[in-house]
Write a protein that holds these residues in place. Structure first.
Motif, mmCIF file in Angstrom:
data_model
loop_
_atom_site.group_PDB
_atom_site.id
_atom_site.type_symbol
_atom_site.label_atom_id
_atom_site.label_comp_id
_atom_site.label_asym_id
_atom_site.label_seq_id
_atom_site.Cartn_x
_atom_site.Cartn_y
_atom_site.Cartn_z
ATOM 1 N N PRO A 171 -2.945 2.157 1.264
ATOM 2 C CA PRO A 171 -2.416 1.167 2.215
ATOM 3 C C PRO A 171 -1.691 0.020 1.532
ATOM 4 O O PRO A 171 -0.700 -0.486 2.050
ATOM 5 C CB PRO A 171 -3.664 0.691 2.957
ATOM 6 N N CYS A 172 -2.170 -0.406 0.360
ATOM 7 C CA CYS A 172 -1.529 -1.516 -0.336
ATOM 8 C C CYS A 172 -1.973 -1.508 -1.788
ATOM 9 O O CYS A 172 -3.175 -1.469 -2.076
ATOM 10 C CB CYS A 172 -1.890 -2.856 0.324
ATOM 11 N N ILE A 173 -1.022 -1.512 -2.717
ATOM 12 C CA ILE A 173 -1.294 -1.528 -4.154
ATOM 13 C C ILE A 173 -0.661 -2.782 -4.737
ATOM 14 O O ILE A 173 0.511 -3.075 -4.464
ATOM 15 C CB ILE A 173 -0.733 -0.270 -4.844
ATOM 16 N N PRO A 174 -1.392 -3.562 -5.534
ATOM 17 C CA PRO A 174 -0.788 -4.767 -6.136
ATOM 18 C C PRO A 174 0.417 -4.410 -7.000
ATOM 19 O O PRO A 174 0.463 -3.357 -7.645
ATOM 20 C CB PRO A 174 -1.939 -5.340 -6.979
ATOM 21 N N ASP A 175 1.375 -5.323 -7.003
ATOM 22 C CA ASP A 175 2.603 -5.072 -7.757
ATOM 23 C C ASP A 175 2.338 -5.010 -9.258
ATOM 24 O O ASP A 175 3.036 -4.301 -9.988
ATOM 25 C CB ASP A 175 3.625 -6.168 -7.444
ATOM 26 N N GLU A 176 1.340 -5.755 -9.739
ATOM 27 C CA GLU A 176 1.037 -5.708 -11.165
ATOM 28 C C GLU A 176 0.588 -4.309 -11.588
ATOM 29 O O GLU A 176 0.939 -3.824 -12.684
ATOM 30 C CB GLU A 176 -0.056 -6.724 -11.509
ATOM 31 N N LEU A 177 -0.168 -3.622 -10.732
ATOM 32 C CA LEU A 177 -0.620 -2.275 -11.043
ATOM 33 C C LEU A 177 0.539 -1.289 -11.010
ATOM 34 O O LEU A 177 0.643 -0.403 -11.858
ATOM 35 C CB LEU A 177 -1.714 -1.872 -10.057
ATOM 36 N N CYS A 178 1.417 -1.455 -10.038
ATOM 37 C CA CYS A 178 2.609 -0.590 -9.979
ATOM 38 C C CYS A 178 3.505 -0.812 -11.192
ATOM 39 O O CYS A 178 4.141 0.138 -11.681
ATOM 40 C CB CYS A 178 3.385 -0.864 -8.693
ATOM 41 N N ALA A 179 3.569 -2.031 -11.674
ATOM 42 C CA ALA A 179 4.404 -2.313 -12.846
ATOM 43 C C ALA A 179 3.870 -1.584 -14.081
ATOM 44 O O ALA A 179 4.650 -1.088 -14.905
ATOM 45 C CB ALA A 179 4.461 -3.820 -13.094
ATOM 46 N N ARG A 180 2.542 -1.502 -14.238
ATOM 47 C CA ARG A 180 1.982 -0.762 -15.372
ATOM 48 C C ARG A 180 2.319 0.725 -15.290
ATOM 49 O O ARG A 180 2.641 1.358 -16.301
ATOM 50 C CB ARG A 180 0.465 -0.957 -15.414
#
Length: 733
Positions: free
Chosen positions: A88-97
């Motif tokens: 439903p929602c993933i933090p942008d910092e995690l997507c950046a990794r």
């Protein structure tokens, strides 16, 4: 469950999945492949675990990168992306990794750089507009109306009823139908709206209120808000940032819920939106042209009139009579002319008015009506709606719009190597049809998938390894395919023998449709198998040679016919001296490591010959034939003459076999007894050429007979016909 316990549980599941890739998992062989499914089902039931799972998977990917454990990378990356799409929602910092890790894969060879580039581009889009991957997947798989993203996908499952028992076919059809029962266009549109708003707004989104509001709306209003969300999400791809994307969806959220602004939602945590099952259709492969027909109907569905009675279709085509005109009530009949052609011999008749002459219907009297095939109509194959006219009278024709591959057909073949041999035949026929008249190629992206299934009756005569050589090769090349797909060879027959229950059709978490959907969604790396052509020469000179193709193997055996039994009885002494078998002349080009080809010829006595196109080891590579000839060797000793069988093995691409005595033998293709040729005295085997290449080569040779090399357009066309079968990673070096 506390966060530490939750993280420990998920980490334990991920580590068990990695041990399964190494073959060290303690579970029995038949239960392999369930770990991935149960892991994703856990995140579906508890969406709060999505961020924890993504974080653990990123750490395991980085650990595999440091330890040079490359066989972990692609399975972990597929698991991560499948979780990220549904989260439903993933933090942008995690997507950046994850994005940075995918960029580092670009320095590795294929298939790592290919998959890394694909996922990096997707992640970049998802970071700009959260929810885009989920939205595009649902729109394409459900064929929802969407102008900004007009792509459509469908999964076609083909099973040969002569190779699979009725119980397996019935179970597959039941599970496929059950996966589609609870879905509707309105429900899928609501899922897209809910997921997009929650992905953009996060915890501030009132998911329960949003679902209740969408449920209370009329279908037309749901489609209106769906189009608003699609336009907002797709508009973010043009370069606007994440903040503008959130503002657009926040306005849609406020307009949808009315007086409830974002930020006043009850703190209930993340509520996931289930990913709808893709559009799956199950087909029993009973006709040779069935694959082509289904693909054509997917591109151009039949109009409604073709499904109704002929009388209703004809009545819809006839115009209404003009009011105030008596002669319009009469019908004109088209009959065979019997006049002499002289004007004075024509009977006098009252001429109707001009309007009646144009509007009066023309009917045929006393004829036999023949309903044309809708699939063969020119308007259908040219991509025009039936009844459309290229241009009006006196108007210039409209310029043709550039064709785009908006449709993707994912064809899943269930069975053993025999059904893949039939697929090779259908694929070759389709390519020949496309070479003569291009229709599917510029409009359709055709993808092939294979799930091995061996019924127990066939496994008694030949083991699964012998009947599923293609699946075995794909499993050795791709460990993730071995864990998730090859295990279905044992699971599907078990599911078919389970007792059916009335509540089975109501189960939403069906294992088999979920695995097929995962395979079709994530398996996009093809392994290309060479299709081989064979020309069969018969004993009867009046019989024309037969041409066919095969994918896996060709087997020849000495034919025991009544006519030759009589001949052998009269020449019993000669046969005793020569030994069993028959004389053969074999001419072939041997393949060596230096890539130099040398033509060799053999004359020997043999009992049979076997050509295998699927290598037993990855080092041998695809594209060559491994030929085994059983040669009969005669030896003399004190006890008399004796005969021994010796296997001659070599690798080649082109081979010719002849029977100098014209003694017939049988030829069987792709282990399929239905594809057996009898009374054969010779055969020629070579790599099958791409039909479009052959056609263009013929045209070039016609205008330039002196040219021996490929010139012009021929240089840029693929020469060999390769059958691509998708896996998760392709061939890992």
């Amino acid at each position: 469950m506390e966060s530490s316990e939750l993280e420990s549980d998920i980490l334990r599941r991920v580590r068990a999945l990695l041990r399964e890739l190494d073959g060290h998992h303690p579970s029995c062989q038949s239960d392999r492949g369930m770990l991935r499914w149960t892991l994703h089902k856990r995140t579906d039931q508890n969406p709060r675990t999505s961020c924890v799972l993504v974080s653990i998977l990123v750490k395991e990917l980085e650990r595999a990168e440091r330890g040079d454990l490359r066989h972990y990378i692609i399975p972990l990356l597929h698991t991560l992306m499948y979780t990220l799409i549904q989260a439903p929602c993933i933090p942008d910092e995690l997507c950046a990794r994850v994005y940075d890790f995918c960029k580092r894969l670009l320095t590795l060879p294929k298939p790592f750089c290919t998959i890394g580039l694909d996922y990096a581009s997707r992640l970049q889009l998802e970071r700009t507009a959260p929810g885009t991957l989920f939205q595009r997947m649902v729109i394409a798989e459900q064929s929802l109306p969407s102008a900004p993203f007009p792509y459509q996908e469908r999964i076609f499952i083909f099973a040969d009823p002569e190779l699979l028992p009725e119980a397996i076919c019935k179970a597959l059809a039941t599970d496929t139908e059950a996966a589609q029962v609870s879905q509707s266009p309105r429900g899928c549109m609501s899922c897209v709206v809910t997921h997009a708003l929650q992905a953009a707004l996060g915890d501030t989104c009132d998911t329960h209120g949003l679902r209740a509001r969408l449920q209370a709306l009329a279908p037309g209003d749901v489609e209106h808000w769906f189009q608003q969300v699609v336009a907002a999400v797709e508009g973010s791809e043009g370069g606007s940032g994440r903040g503008q994307h959130r503002e657009r969806l926040e306005r849609i959220y406020q307009g949808l819920l009315g007086s409830s602004p974002a930020g006043n939602a009850p703190q209930e945590g993340l509520q996931g939106t289930p990913l709808p099952n893709p559009n799956i259709s199950f087909h029993l492969w009973t006709e040779d042209e069935q694959l082509w027909k289904e693909l054509v109907l997917f591109l151009r569905p039949l109009p409604q009139g073709c499904e109704g009675p002929e009388q209703e279709a004809e009545a819809a085509e006839l115009p209404e009579p003009l009011e105030g005109c008596d002669c319009c009530g009469q019908s004109r009949f088209s009959v065979l002319s019997t006049d002499s052609g002289i004007e004075r011999d024509l009977p006098a008749a009252e001429e109707p008015c001009a309007a009646c002459a144009q509007r009066r219907p023309l009917r045929r009297k006393g004829g036999i009506k023949k309903k044309p095939s809708p699939l063969g109509s020119a308007a259908l194959l040219q991509g025009k709606p039936p009844g459309s006219v290229p241009g009006g009278a006196g108007l210039p024709p409209e310029p043709a719009a550039p064709l785009r591959r908006l449709h993707t057909a994912r064809v899943v073949l269930l069975g053993d190597d025999r059904v893949l041999g039939r697929l090779a035949q259908a694929f070759h026929s389709l390519r020949k049809r496309e070479a003569r008249r291009v229709f599917l190629t510029p409009r359709l992206d055709l993808q092939f998938y294979h799930i091995p299934v061996v019924p127990s009756a066939a496994a008694e005569h030949a083991g699964p390894e012998e009947l599923c050589e293609v699946a075995g090769y794909l499993g050795r090349a791709d460990p993730w395919y071995e864990s998730n797909i090859n295990t279905l060879c044992h699971i599907i027959p078990k599911l078919a023998t389970m007792p059916s229950s009335p509540s089975r059709a109501l189960v939403t978490d069906l294992f088999l449709p979920d695995v097929i959907a995962y395979y079709a969604r994530m398996g996009k790396q093809p392994v290309r198998f060479q299709v081989h052509s064979v020309k069969v020469l018969f004993q009867d000179p009046a019989q024309d040679p037969a041409e066919d193709v095969f994918l896996t193997e060709l087997l020849t055996q000495v034919q025991d016919s009544p006519s030759h039994r009589a001949e052998l009885s009269t020449a019993k002494r000669k046969s005793t001296l020569d030994g069993p078998g028959m004389d053969l002349t074999v001419t072939y080009r041997r393949v060596v490591l230096s890539a130099r080809q040398k033509e060799l010829a053999l004359s020997l006595r043999s009992t049979g010959l076997l050509m295998k196109a699927i290598p037993a080891e990855e080092a041998e590579g695809l594209g060559c034939l491994s030929v085994t000839i059983t040669e009969i060797i005669k030896s003399s000793n004190l006890a008399g003459r004796s005969f021994s069988a010796v296997a001659n093995r070599f690798r080649t691409r082109n081979i010719k076999v002849r029977s100098p005595e014209h003694r017939p033998f049988t030829v069987r293709l792709d282990k399929d007894s239905r594809r057996t040729y009898r009374d054969v005295i010779g055969l020629d085997v070579s790599p099958c050429l791409e039909p479009s290449y052959c056609l263009q080569k013929t045209r070039t040779t016609k205008f330039s007979p002196q040219e021996t090399e490929d010139v012009g357009l021929v240089k840029y066309l693929p020469k060999s016909l390769l059958l691509p079968i998708n896996t998760f990673a392709g061939v890992i070096p």
